[in-house]
Design an enzyme around this catalytic site. Structure first.
Site, PDB file in Angstrom:
ATOM      1  N   GLU A  93      31.712  37.960  45.367  1.00 19.69           N
ATOM      2  CA  GLU A  93      32.818  37.246  44.715  1.00 19.69           C
ATOM      3  C   GLU A  93      34.061  37.602  45.504  1.00 19.69           C
ATOM      4  OE1 GLU A  93      32.419  35.137  42.367  1.00 19.69           O
ATOM      5  OE2 GLU A  93      30.521  35.651  41.417  1.00 19.69           O
ATOM      6  N   CYS A 140      42.396  36.055  42.082  1.00 20.44           N
ATOM      7  CA  CYS A 140      41.537  35.359  43.049  1.00 20.44           C
ATOM      8  C   CYS A 140      41.537  33.857  42.793  1.00 20.44           C
ATOM      9  CB  CYS A 140      40.119  35.920  43.002  1.00 20.44           C
ATOM     10  SG  CYS A 140      39.390  35.874  41.370  1.00 20.44           S
TER      11      CYS A 140
HETATM   12  P1  NAD Z   1      38.863  45.049  48.843  1.00 16.38           P
HETATM   13  O1  NAD Z   1      37.910  44.209  49.588  1.00 16.38           O
HETATM   14  O2  NAD Z   1      39.890  45.796  49.604  1.00 16.38           O
HETATM   15  O3  NAD Z   1      38.087  46.152  47.970  1.00 16.38           O
HETATM   16  C1  NAD Z   1      37.130  45.816  46.983  1.00 16.38           C
HETATM   17  C2  NAD Z   1      36.233  47.003  46.725  1.00 16.38           C
HETATM   18  O4  NAD Z   1      35.443  47.249  47.887  1.00 16.38           O
HETATM   19  C3  NAD Z   1      36.972  48.315  46.453  1.00 16.38           C
HETATM   20  O5  NAD Z   1      36.297  49.009  45.433  1.00 16.38           O
HETATM   21  C4  NAD Z   1      36.863  49.055  47.773  1.00 16.38           C
HETATM   22  O6  NAD Z   1      36.920  50.451  47.649  1.00 16.38           O
HETATM   23  C5  NAD Z   1      35.480  48.614  48.222  1.00 16.38           C
HETATM   24  N1  NAD Z   1      35.254  48.728  49.668  1.00 16.38           N
HETATM   25  C6  NAD Z   1      36.149  48.728  50.685  1.00 16.38           C
HETATM   26  N2  NAD Z   1      35.516  48.843  51.872  1.00 16.38           N
HETATM   27  C7  NAD Z   1      34.184  48.918  51.594  1.00 16.38           C
HETATM   28  C8  NAD Z   1      33.017  49.012  52.408  1.00 16.38           C
HETATM   29  N3  NAD Z   1      33.080  49.064  53.731  1.00 16.38           N
HETATM   30  N4  NAD Z   1      31.824  49.043  51.784  1.00 16.38           N
HETATM   31  C9  NAD Z   1      31.719  48.961  50.440  1.00 16.38           C
HETATM   32  N5  NAD Z   1      32.796  48.865  49.624  1.00 16.38           N
HETATM   33  C10 NAD Z   1      34.011  48.834  50.199  1.00 16.38           C
HETATM   34  O7  NAD Z   1      39.513  44.089  47.762  1.00 16.38           O
HETATM   35  P2  NAD Z   1      40.681  44.427  46.746  1.00 16.38           P
HETATM   36  O8  NAD Z   1      41.962  44.518  47.520  1.00 16.38           O
HETATM   37  O9  NAD Z   1      40.304  45.557  45.859  1.00 16.38           O
HETATM   38  O10 NAD Z   1      40.713  43.125  45.820  1.00 16.38           O
HETATM   39  C11 NAD Z   1      41.421  41.976  46.137  1.00 16.38           C
HETATM   40  C12 NAD Z   1      40.508  40.894  46.658  1.00 16.38           C
HETATM   41  O11 NAD Z   1      39.481  40.653  45.704  1.00 16.38           O
HETATM   42  C13 NAD Z   1      41.211  39.573  46.838  1.00 16.38           C
HETATM   43  O12 NAD Z   1      40.781  38.966  48.027  1.00 16.38           O
HETATM   44  C14 NAD Z   1      40.742  38.768  45.631  1.00 16.38           C
HETATM   45  O13 NAD Z   1      40.778  37.372  45.826  1.00 16.38           O
HETATM   46  C15 NAD Z   1      39.354  39.267  45.471  1.00 16.38           C
HETATM   47  N6  NAD Z   1      38.863  39.034  44.112  1.00 16.38           N
HETATM   48  C16 NAD Z   1      37.881  38.112  43.943  1.00 16.38           C
HETATM   49  C17 NAD Z   1      37.416  37.843  42.670  1.00 16.38           C
HETATM   50  C18 NAD Z   1      36.325  36.832  42.449  1.00 16.38           C
HETATM   51  O14 NAD Z   1      35.731  36.869  41.389  1.00 16.38           O
HETATM   52  N7  NAD Z   1      36.014  35.958  43.388  1.00 16.38           N
HETATM   53  C19 NAD Z   1      37.949  38.523  41.567  1.00 16.38           C
HETATM   54  C20 NAD Z   1      38.957  39.446  41.785  1.00 16.38           C
HETATM   55  C21 NAD Z   1      39.398  39.699  43.075  1.00 16.38           C
END
Ligand code: NAD
Length: 504
Positions: free
Chosen positions: A245, A279
Site C-alpha cells: 500500500e 496517501c
Molecule cells: P516509509 O516508506 O518511509 O516507511 C514506512 C515503513 O517502512 C516504516 O515503518 C519504516 O520504518 C519502514 N521501512 C523503511 N525502510 C525499510 C526497509 N528497507 N525495509 C523494511 N521496512 C522499512 O513511509 P512513511 O514516510 O512512514 O509513510 C508515508 C508514505 O506512506 C507516503 O508515501 C504515503 O502515501 C504512504 N501511505 C500509503 C497508504 C496506503 O494505504 N496506500 C497509507 C498511508 C501512507
C-alpha cells in the site's frame, strides 16, 4: 498500560530511540531498536501463538476481536492523545481515524466466517461426478510494516483483517509513531492475554527489513513506493508474498454541472487535513473551464480561515516528518519556476514545522508538483475541457490510488469514475471509499498492489484451498491409461456441442 516492546537495557537490545512530538521536539517515549535476533525470536513466539489462535473457532476469535474493538472505543480519547503527541494532528482528527479503524475491526470480526469458511462450487461438465469446495486457511504469521501518517487506521487495515482470518501478527510501526503502535498492541494483549497473537517490534527501516527477511508468511507493507521496492526485494529472498500500500497523487475531477460548494469543501478537506499527509489526499484538481475561476475563488475563500498549529483551535498540525518540508519546498519552487502561480500561499507558507495552505494554479503537467507525491497541505488546480480530459490527465501519472469525481450527471460521473486508473474512486465526495469496510482498499501502478479491507482484505491474508471429492464413479475415466477412443469421442462431442458454436 504496559508496553509490550522490550525496554531499553534488556539483554540483546543494544540501542534505543525516542519518538518525538513534531510540534515541540520533546520526546514522547523511548523504544528499543529490534535487531535481527530479536525480530527472529518475536516471529518464533508468533508461530506458537498462531497455532493457538487459528485453532479457535470463528466465534471464539470473533468474541475476542469484538472485545478489542470495544476496548478501543472506550479508551478512544487516551489513544487519540498518543496519536496527537506523536503525529501532531489535532486530537479530534485522531479520534476520527480511530473511529474508522473500529468500524473495520467490527466488520472483519463479523464477516470472516462467511467469507473464508468452506463453500461449495459447481464442478462443471468434466468433473460432474465430483463435489467441489473452496476454503480459506490462515497463512500463519503476518508481518505488518506501518507508516506514521495514520498510525492507527492504516495498520489496523491489515492487522484486523489478518487476525480475523486466523493469523498471528508481528507489527513494526513507523519509527515516528512507536508509542501509538505499542498502545495498540498492549490494548489487544489486555483483551487476549492467553498468547502473544499481536506483537510489536520497534526500530527503523533496518528492523522492518529484518521482519521482511524473517520467514513470515506474508508482509503487509504500507509506506512510500521507494521503500516498498526495497521490502519487495527483501521478501523475494524467501518468496514471501507481500501487499504493498504505497503513495498516491490523487486527482479530483470537477465537471461544469458539479455542486461547486460541496466540491470545494471536499477538496480543501482532502488536501489540507492531516497537513496533507494523506496517501489518498486530494493533490491535483482538474476543473471544467467554464467554472474554473468560480471554483478557484471558492477554494481560496475556504482556505483563507484555516491555519496549522499545535493549539486546540488549529485546523491541522505540523509536518510529522521534518524531511517532508524539503519535498514540499521543492515542489512549490518547481511549480513556480515552470510558470505556475500561487493563488494562496507559496514558499513563504513554509514555517518549520508548519506549512500554511498553498493553492497552485496553471502548473504544467510535467512539474514535480503534479507528477510526484507532495504529501503536504498543497493542491494544484488546472482547467480542462470536460471530464474526459480530466480523466486523461489524471491517468497520465505513475500512481493510481484513489480519486474523486464531482458531477450532478450520474451517468457521466460513473463513466469518469470507471475510466480512472485507480483502486478507489468516490463520486460527489472525497475519501469515502476507505470508510466503507466492505470495499477493498488499494492501488495500481506505483501506488502498489494487493487489497486490504472487505472480503478481498480477508482473502489477502488467507490461503485458498480447493478440494474435490468423488461422489460417484465416472461413466468413463478420462484420466486413466484404460481410457478408450470411444470415451474421448463422447466427451469431445459434448464439448463441441456446448462450446464449439461460432461466435460472431
Ligand atoms: P516509509 O516508506 O518511509 O516507511 C514506512 C515503513 O517502512 C516504516 O515503518 C519504516 O520504518 C519502514 N521501512 C523503511 N525502510 C525499510 C526497509 N528497507 N525495509 C523494511 N521496512 C522499512 O513511509 P512513511 O514516510 O512512514 O509513510 C508515508 C508514505 O506512506 C507516503 O508515501 C504515503 O502515501 C504512504 N501511505 C500509503 C497508504 C496506503 O494505504 N496506500 C497509507 C498511508 C501512507
Amino acid at each position: 498500560m504496559v508496553a509490550t516492546a522490550r525496554k531499553p537495557g534488556q539483554p540483546g537490545l543494544a540501542k534505543t530511540f525516542d519518538s518525538l512530538n513534531p510540534a515541540t521536539d520533546e520526546p514522547v517515549a523511548t523504544f528499543a531498536v529490534f535487531g535481527e535476533h530479536e525480530v527472529g525470536e518475536t516471529v518464533a513466539r508468533a508461530r506458537e501463538a498462531a497455532a493457538w489462535w487459528s485453532a479457535l473457532t470463528w466465534k471464539e476469535r470473533q468474541t475476542r476481536l469484538l472485545a478489542w474493538k470495544s476496548y478501543l472505543t472506550r479508551y478512544i480519547m487516551r489513544l487519540a492523545e498518543v496519536v496527537h503527541a506523536e503525529t501532531g494532528k489535532p486530537a479530534s482528527d485522531a479520534q476520527l481515524e480511530i473511529l474508522l479503524a473500529i468500524v473495520h475491526i467490527d466488520w472483519a470480526a463479523k464477516h470472516a466466517r462467511r467469507v473464508l469458511s468452506p463453500q461449495k462450487v459447481r464442478s462443471g461438465l468434466v468433473a460432474f461426478n465430483h463435489a467441489s469446495t473452496v476454503q480459506y486457511h490462515p497463512l500463519g504469521v503476518v508481518g505488518v510494516i506501518g507508516p506514521w501518517n495514520y498510525p492507527v487506521f492504516t495498520p489496523i487495515g491489515s492487522i484486523a483483517y489478518a487476525l480475523a482470518a486466523g493469523n498471528a501478527v508481528v507489527f513494526k510501526p513507523s519509527e515516528f509513531t512507536p508509542a501509538t503502535g505499542s498502545w495498540l498492541v498492549s490494548s489487544f494483549a489486555a483483551v487476549v492475554p492467553e498468547h502473544p497473537v499481536l506483537q510489536l517490534v520497534t526500530g527503523f527501516g533496518e528492523t522492518g527489513s529484518h521482519l521482511a527477511r524473517s520467514g513470515v508468511d506474508k508482509i503487509a507493507f504500507t509506506g512510500s513506493t521507494r521503500t516498498a521496492k526495497k521490502v519487495m526485494a527483501a521478501c523475494a529472498e524467501n518468496l514471501t508474498p507481500m501487499v504493498a500500500e504505497c503513495g498516491g497523487k490523487d486527482a479530483m475531477l470537477v465537471a461544469a454541472d458539479a455542486d461547486l460548494d460541496s466540491a470545494a469543501d471536499a477538496a480543501v478537506w482532502g488536501a489540507l487535513s492531516n497537513a496533507g499527509q494523506t496517501c489518498v489526499g486530494v493533490e491535483r484538481i482538474y476543473v471544467a473551464q467554464s467554472v474554473y475561476h468560480t471554483f478557484i475563488e471558492k477554494l481560496a475563500d475556504r482556505v483563507s480561515g484555516l491555519r496549522p498549529g499545535d493549539d486546540r483551535e488549529a485546523d491541522y498540525g505540523p509536518m510529522t516528518m521534518p524531511g517532508q518540508l524539503e519535498v514540499i519546498e521543492q515542489h512549490i519552487a518547481d511549480a513556480m519556476a515552470c510558470g505556475g502561480r500561487a493563488v494562496v500561499g507559496g514558499l513563504g507558507s513554509i514555517r518549520k514545522p508548519y506549512v500554511g495552505p498553498v493553492i497552485l494554479a496553471d502548473v504544467p503537467e510535467t512539474s514535480a508538483a503534479v507528477t510526484e507525491e507532495t504529501f503536504g497541505p498543497t493542491m494544484t488546480v488546472k482547467p480542462v475541457a470536460d471530464l474526459a480530459e480530466g480523466v486523461r490527465l489524471a491517468n497520465a501519472g505513475r500512481y493510481g490510488l484513489g480519486g474523486s469525481v464531482y458531477s450532478k450527471n450520474k451517468k457521466a460521473a460513473m463513466r469518469a469514475a470507471r475510466s480512472l486508473r485507480t483502486g478507489m474512486t468516490s463520486i460527489n465526495s472525497a475519501l469515502t471509499v476507505l470508510s466503507v469496510p466492505s470495499l477493498p482498499f488499494g492501488g495500481v501502478g506505483e501506488s502498489g498492489f494487493g487489497r486490504i479491507h472487505g472480503a478481498d482484505g480477508l482473502k489477502e491474508f488467507s490461503r485458498a484451498q480447493s478440494i474435490t471429492r468423488q461422489r460417484m464413479k465416472p461413466m468413463s475415466n478420462l484420466t486413466s491409461f484404460t481410457r478408450t477412443d470411444k470415451d474421448l469421442n463422447q466427451i469431445m462431442t459434448l464439448v463441441t456441442l456446448l462450446h464449439g458454436r461460432r461466435y460472431k
